[in-house]
Enzyme design. Structure first.
Site, short mmCIF file in Angstrom:
data_model
loop_
_atom_site.label_atom_id
_atom_site.label_comp_id
_atom_site.label_asym_id
_atom_site.label_seq_id
_atom_site.Cartn_x
_atom_site.Cartn_y
_atom_site.Cartn_z
N ASP A 55 -4.23 42.84 37.44
CA ASP A 55 -5.55 43.34 37.64
C ASP A 55 -6.57 42.29 36.89
OD1 ASP A 55 -7.46 46.07 38.27
OD2 ASP A 55 -8.27 44.95 36.80
N ASN A 126 -10.85 45.56 48.14
CA ASN A 126 -11.52 44.70 48.99
C ASN A 126 -10.36 44.28 49.84
OD1 ASN A 126 -10.87 41.64 48.56
ND2 ASN A 126 -11.01 42.61 46.39
N CYS A 169 -2.68 43.50 62.68
CA CYS A 169 -2.58 43.81 64.07
C CYS A 169 -3.71 44.91 64.38
CB CYS A 169 -1.41 44.36 64.23
SG CYS A 169 0.27 43.53 64.53
N CYS A 181 -17.65 52.41 46.13
CA CYS A 181 -18.02 53.32 45.34
C CYS A 181 -19.57 52.79 44.33
CB CYS A 181 -16.89 52.89 44.24
SG CYS A 181 -15.36 53.48 44.77
#
Length: 339
Positions: A55, A126, A169, A181
């Site tokens: 993170d 994201n 795909c 959010c």
């Protein structure tokens, strides 16, 4: 196996053999926010062998409503989420090897980790990172489990290299815009449902090693409006897909050696990432930035409060500039203060 896993072992699909398999597995969780917190805790409590948590962010007060591993003290100290998560997870299960990495989820950072992982859990916010995970998954043939949530809505999908259609795909390209959010809010139950599906899929893969036991649908729900939908994806697999088709070029792993700048998803914050890792001397930086505004620091980051923006500098050279979505302005401020 110890008494701590006895109820899990009593579940027939697990048993002693399944618990032994769980203990031998390495899971990579990318993102330590709401989904990452829930998934990491569930995996550690289940007794996996190793957890790697990646993170780039730190704990803020707005996280505490749904990001279950963190405390008010973590927010006050601005601890990196990966570090705060590791601290809490160690208290939960000392038998699990936990690696916490405070860094951007970029190909150069992730490739060596992915090669040693048994499954990847997507807990990002994201689609740029998700498409990177999708390409890495297929390059190294490691399954990954997509998950997203906003408001009361959630979605999840399991990608098995050489078997299922990949995210490329299904979506064709990185989506632009959409609710976040920050704009639509989020309630904790939506997070917990997505995480429950993701971890269940991961455990199925660990326990039975049987693709047929996995869910072969793209699942969505709206827990507030009592809606639930699934669609089959089998026919969406494309032989021409550049990520999983017959000629794989992994387009989202391409890297340009230049300064990387982006607006963080749904936040009035710009991240600037130097092209090469840069280790700052926080003592010298603190002296310089004290002339500009109030400075706070911990072993992992240093922040400087300007009249209208707030600078946060990480040890790996990344900078968050809070208070603007203007990339050009952020760059000019970056070069003025740190250039």
């Amino acid at each position: 196996m110890t008494e701590r896993y006895s109820r899990q072992q009593l579940f027939q699909p697990v048993g002693n053999k399944g618990q032994q398999q769980i203990r031998s597995k390495h899971v990579l969780v990318v993102g330590a926010g709401a989904l990452g917190s829930a998934s990491a805790e569930a995996l550690v409590r289940a007794g996996i062998g190793k957890l790697t948590l990646v993170d780039r962010d730190y704990v803020e007060w707005s996280n505490l409503q749904r990001q279950q591993l963190y405390t008010e003290q973590d927010a006050q100290n601005k601890l990196p989420k990966a570090v705060a998560a590791k601290n809490r997870l160690r208290q939960i299960n000392t038998e699990v090897k936990i690696e916490a990495l405070v860094m951007d989820a970029q190909p150069a950072n992730l490739e060596s980790i992915v090669q040693t992982a048994d499954v990847i859990i997507d807990a990002t916010d994201n689609f740029d990172i998700r498409f990177i995970l999708n390409d890495l998954s297929h390059k190294y043939e490691v399954p990954w489990i997509y998950g997203s949530c906003v408001g009361s809505y959630g979605a999840t999908y399991t990608v098995i290299p050489n078997v299922t259609p990949c995210l490329h795909c299904i979506l064709k390209k990185v989506p632009v815009g959409g609710a976040t959010c920050e704009t639509a809010g989020i309630i904790s139950p939506a997070v917990q449902i997505v995480a429950a599906y993701q971890i269940t899929e991961a455990l199925k893969k660990f326990l039975v090693e049987d693709v047929e036991a996995l869910r072969h649908t793209f699942l969505t729900f709206d827990v507030w409006n009592n809606q639930h939908a699934e669609f089959k994806t089998g026919k969406m697999k494309s032989d021409k897909c550049s990520s999983c088709g017959s000629t794989q070029t992994y387009p989202y792993l391409a890297y340009e050696n230049q300064l990387k700048t982006e607006v963080l998803c749904g936040r009035e914050t710009v991240q600037i990432r130097p092209s090469q890792r840069h280790l700052y001397n926080f003592d010298e930086l603190e002296k310089r930035l004290k002339k500009q505004g109030k400075v706070d620091r911990n072993p992992y980051l240093l922040s400087c409060q300007l009249p209208e923006q707030r600078f946060v500098i990480f040890q790996d050279g990344r900078v968050f500039i809070h208070g603007t979505n203007d990339i050009q302005f952020a760059r000019s401020l970056y070069y003025r203060l740190l250039g």
